[in-house]
Enzyme design. Structure first.
Site: not given
Length: 378
Positions: A156-159, A360
């Site tokens: 997701g967005c934190y990768a 996040f």
């Protein structure tokens, strides 16, 4: 041993849509009831986004053109291709972005040659294939066949943060390591109409884009801007908090994205605590005001998330401006987005100024990093 981000470059697909165009496409879908049609305007108009890029060009077609895979311009209907069809599209279009971003970052750092690359780390959560994007990058750029390859998938967005931490660890273990990190996401492949407010929020923010970075312990030449990678931390919100509010699952008609209306409030409640382990790494920051850190690269999951972060940490509007600018011009490109912000700060921050970066994602997971802008070393 210090490790540096030597260059960051970005790439986006050629199709760009004003936010109002995508709003009207979704609003015209027969799946939406009267409430859905009413709230979709509110959600899109309050998104803080002016435009988004997409690998899909079909939403630009006129009514006399044939239907595509995702959209029929004659009926204004969004079509429902299978997950397999969407993934086949991803393989072709994401590969282009991975290679484009990788080539651009190599061109931006001429002192690093293809033969110098020892590791390739690719990042994506919007599709899968093997041999994967890591292989495609190695072949397209003519990298050595013994380059070590890794893929960070479906985080997701934190990768981007696990990828950067991995790169930093490789360089700390081997002073001669040079790591190419490339993230590419095609979130718009999975957009679909729904009356569910959480799905509509996701449809209003997610976009396509890619970014690449070069990481090594090489000392930069004088005058060359770099970001020294000082510290990274990972934090989970308390058990049961946020687990279902930011989610990403595979369905029969694409990936089902959930970005709950509760996410901004969850982040507002827990962000200060999530920063404690990172700032405790330096005595001078542990008890300082958050705004004393000059620059902030906050993943813009949405406008309300940035609003809550600014308030909770007592930051100035100027400190969140780079994140708001990326959100306005590109939307939320999942894992690639924070690298767009860091690229801006790499070129705009002054020497010795600090950058705190955060993203996040599912879990709810908070990833954070502390960096320092430098321009070469004596």
């Amino acid at each position: 041993m210090s490790v540096f981000l030597h260059a960051i470059e970005t790439a986006v697909p050629p199709h760009v849509y004003p936010q109002s165009v995508i709003r009207d496409v979704l609003k015209a879908q027969p799946e939406l009831d009267r409430l859905g049609q009413r709230i979709i305007g509110t959600i899109f108009n309050a998104s803080g986004i002016d435009q988004r890029h997409s690998a899909i060009g079909e939403f630009k077609r006129s009514a006399d053109e044939p239907a595509g895979v995702f959209y029929d311009p004659a009926t204004h209907r969004m079509l429902k291709p299978s997950t397999g069809t969407r993934n086949a599209f991803y393989i072709v279009e994401a590969s282009k972005l991975f290679v484009q971003a990788a080539r651009q970052v190599m061109a931006a750092s001429p002192s690093i040659l293809p033969a110098d690359i020892t590791h390739v780390v690719t990042v994506s959560c919007t599709g899968f294939f093997a041999p994967g994007p890591d292989y495609a990058v190695v072949r397209a750029l003519g990298l050595r066949p013994d380059v070590q390859r890794f893929h960070v998938g479906f985080m997701g967005c934190y990768a981007a943060f696990p990828a950067l931490k991995m790169a930093k660890a490789f360089c700390e273990a081997d002073k001669d390591a040079v790591v190419l990190v490339v993230s590419a996401e095609l979130c718009t492949l999975h957009m679909h109409a729904s009356n569910d407010p959480d799905t509509l929020i996701a449809s209003s923010v997610f976009a396509d884009g890619a970014a690449a970075a070069l990481v090594s312990a090489r000392r930069p030449s004088p005058g060359t801007p770099v970001l020294r990678m000082d510290h990274f931390e990972t934090t989970l919100t308390p058990a049961g908090v946020g687990e279902a509010d930011m989610a990403w699952t595979i369905g029969d008609l694409g990936y089902d994205m959930v970005l709950s209306t509760y996410v901004p409030s969850i982040i507002e409640t827990h962000i200060s605590g999530a920063l404690v382990p990172l700032l405790a790494r330096e005595a001078g920051l542990a008890d300082a005001a958050h705004r004393d850190i000059e620059h902030w690269a906050i993943h813009p999951g949405g406008r309300s998330i940035l609003d809550k972060v600014e308030t909770a940490l007592s930051l100035t509007p100027e400190q969140l401006q780079p994140s708001r600018d990326v959100l306005r011009e590109y939307g939320n490109m999942s894992s690639a987005t924070v690298l767009f912000i860091l690229r801006s700060l790499l070129h705009s921050a002054h020497d010795d100024e600090r950058v705190c970066a955060m993203a996040f994602g599912p879990g709810l997971t908070v990833e954070s990093g502390l960096l320092t802008k430098l321009s070469g070393l004596d």
